[in-house]
Design a protein around this motif. Structure first.
Motif, mmCIF file in Angstrom:
data_model
loop_
_atom_site.group_PDB
_atom_site.id
_atom_site.type_symbol
_atom_site.label_atom_id
_atom_site.label_comp_id
_atom_site.label_asym_id
_atom_site.label_seq_id
_atom_site.Cartn_x
_atom_site.Cartn_y
_atom_site.Cartn_z
ATOM 1 N N LYS A 96 0.823 -1.205 0.000
ATOM 2 C CA LYS A 96 0.000 0.000 0.000
ATOM 3 C C LYS A 96 0.851 1.246 0.000
ATOM 4 O O LYS A 96 0.492 2.268 -0.615
ATOM 5 C CB LYS A 96 -0.922 -0.020 1.233
ATOM 6 N N HIS A 99 4.908 2.317 -3.765
ATOM 7 C CA HIS A 99 4.334 2.511 -5.097
ATOM 8 C C HIS A 99 5.063 1.688 -6.147
ATOM 9 O O HIS A 99 4.458 1.229 -7.118
ATOM 10 C CB HIS A 99 4.377 3.991 -5.470
ATOM 11 N N LYS A 102 3.729 -1.835 -6.424
ATOM 12 C CA LYS A 102 2.503 -1.914 -7.215
ATOM 13 C C LYS A 102 2.820 -1.971 -8.699
ATOM 14 O O LYS A 102 2.241 -2.768 -9.453
ATOM 15 C CB LYS A 102 1.618 -0.700 -6.927
ATOM 16 N N LYS A 109 -4.321 -5.320 -12.672
ATOM 17 C CA LYS A 109 -5.082 -5.132 -11.442
ATOM 18 C C LYS A 109 -5.173 -3.660 -11.037
ATOM 19 O O LYS A 109 -5.987 -3.315 -10.162
ATOM 20 C CB LYS A 109 -4.448 -5.938 -10.314
ATOM 21 N N LEU A 110 -4.350 -2.820 -11.645
ATOM 22 C CA LEU A 110 -4.368 -1.401 -11.320
ATOM 23 C C LEU A 110 -5.316 -0.611 -12.203
ATOM 24 O O LEU A 110 -5.516 0.585 -11.986
ATOM 25 C CB LEU A 110 -2.950 -0.818 -11.437
ATOM 26 N N VAL A 112 -8.709 0.887 -13.526
ATOM 27 C CA VAL A 112 -9.970 1.235 -12.891
ATOM 28 C C VAL A 112 -11.050 0.273 -13.383
ATOM 29 O O VAL A 112 -11.095 -0.075 -14.574
ATOM 30 C CB VAL A 112 -10.333 2.707 -13.205
ATOM 31 N N PRO A 113 -11.906 -0.212 -12.514
ATOM 32 C CA PRO A 113 -12.939 -1.174 -12.962
ATOM 33 C C PRO A 113 -14.017 -0.511 -13.801
ATOM 34 O O PRO A 113 -14.226 0.712 -13.748
ATOM 35 C CB PRO A 113 -13.491 -1.712 -11.635
ATOM 36 N N ARG A 263 -9.621 8.918 -10.165
ATOM 37 C CA ARG A 263 -9.769 7.574 -9.613
ATOM 38 C C ARG A 263 -8.694 6.621 -10.179
ATOM 39 O O ARG A 263 -8.149 5.804 -9.441
ATOM 40 C CB ARG A 263 -11.173 7.026 -9.935
ATOM 41 N N GLN A 264 -8.385 6.754 -11.455
ATOM 42 C CA GLN A 264 -7.337 5.921 -12.006
ATOM 43 C C GLN A 264 -5.965 6.269 -11.442
ATOM 44 O O GLN A 264 -5.160 5.384 -11.146
ATOM 45 C CB GLN A 264 -7.310 6.054 -13.541
ATOM 46 N N GLY A 266 -5.446 7.446 -8.488
ATOM 47 C CA GLY A 266 -5.420 6.971 -7.112
ATOM 48 C C GLY A 266 -5.103 5.492 -6.993
ATOM 49 O O GLY A 266 -4.547 5.054 -5.980
ATOM 50 N N ARG A 267 -5.403 4.698 -7.983
ATOM 51 C CA ARG A 267 -5.112 3.259 -7.947
ATOM 52 C C ARG A 267 -3.626 2.981 -8.137
ATOM 53 O O ARG A 267 -3.172 1.875 -7.850
ATOM 54 C CB ARG A 267 -5.922 2.537 -8.996
ATOM 55 N N LEU A 268 -2.861 3.948 -8.586
ATOM 56 C CA LEU A 268 -1.411 3.780 -8.740
ATOM 57 C C LEU A 268 -0.657 4.248 -7.513
ATOM 58 O O LEU A 268 0.571 4.233 -7.531
ATOM 59 C CB LEU A 268 -0.909 4.523 -9.977
#
Length: 268
Positions: A96, A99, A102, A109-110, A112-113, A263-264, A266-268
């Motif tokens: 978490k 970075h 990740k 998996k990174l 955005v859904p 949002r994308q 933030g997933r990184l």
């Protein structure tokens, strides 16, 4: 003739005076060799003086005591003389907080859904470099540029909402090296976005990013076709370049592309 007359004739006759020289004496020329020799001696003396002065200076400096350097601004940067005892080592950062961990994992998996109610548009997972280059107007040039920049892999996801709305998100990762592939890619795409006739704007910054920007374009109308609206976002995060493309036959709200970009990121 008497003796007195002989004596008088003898006294009145004076001997002729010697002739004096009237021509001037030739000028005396100084030898030039002596002047040149003097200049050479001066030059040699100057070199000897310079070398001698330098040698004396080094000698004086060598005899002096060394001057201590001032302390560092951060004197506490010393490493421990031996490792910490077993069980007292600091724990590695979690995924978490790390970075880089990740980015080295599964890049898919990174992504955005897809939102609820959307359906896949064909791209969902790894994308080949050939397919990625074909999306450009000049695929061969794009392929060459990406290879020169050290492209590593591409993860993509695309979906459809309703009948015409299409969204695509690409995570393009570059190999570490002397060139900043992700940053160069994003800067180039942003320059292209601002040069196009349909966008006179420099875009809006993406919150949480130092260089990310999103663009909302005016409607594009053409006879015989439906109206077309577009929005784009380009963000660099470490060695990953984020590209978001959005198109619809209805106007795209600025908040929509901005929210998706944040949002994308933030997933990184």
């Amino acid at each position: 003739m008497s003796i007195e007359e002989s004596i008088q004739n003898t006294d009145t006759t004076s001997p002729p005076e010697p002739e004096t020289a009237t021509e001037p004496a030739p000028p005396v020329q100084r030898p030039r060799r002596r002047i040149l020799r003097t200049v050479g001696l001066i030059a040699v003396a100057a070199v000897i003086g310079l070398v001698g002065g330098t040698a004396v200076g080094y000698g004086i400096q060598a005899d002096r005591e060394p001057t201590a350097l001032p302390p560092l601004n951060q004197p506490g940067l010393a490493y421990p003389s031996k490792p910490l005892p077993k069980g007292q080592e600091p724990e590695p950062p979690s995924a978490k907080d790390d970075h880089q961990a990740k980015a080295q994992g599964d890049l898919r998996k990174l992504l955005v859904p897809m939102p609820a109610g959307a359906r896949s548009a064909g791209e969902d997972g790894w994308q080949s470099l050939d397919a990625y280059a074909d999306s450009y107007t000049r695929p061969e040039s794009a392929l060459e540029d990406e290879l020169d920049s050290g492209i590593r892999r591409i993860a993509s996801r695309a979906w459809l909402v309703g009948e015409y709305k299409r969204v695509e998100v690409d995570l393009v990762q570059y190999r570490p090296g002397s060139t900043l592939g992700a940053v160069d890619h994003v800067m180039q795409q942003q320059r292209i976005a601002t040069r196009e006739d349909k966008s006179a704007s420099l875009g809006q910054p993406v919150k949480g990013s130092s260089d990310g920007r999103y663009f909302v374009y005016p409607v594009r109308r053409e006879a015989g076709y439906l109206d077309m609206y577009e929005a784009r976002a380009f963000i660099a995060r470490g060695d990953i370049a984020i590209t978001i493309l959005m198109s619809d036959t209805h106007k795209i709200a600025e908040s929509e592309i901005r929210s998706l970009a944040e949002r994308q990121l933030g997933r990184l």
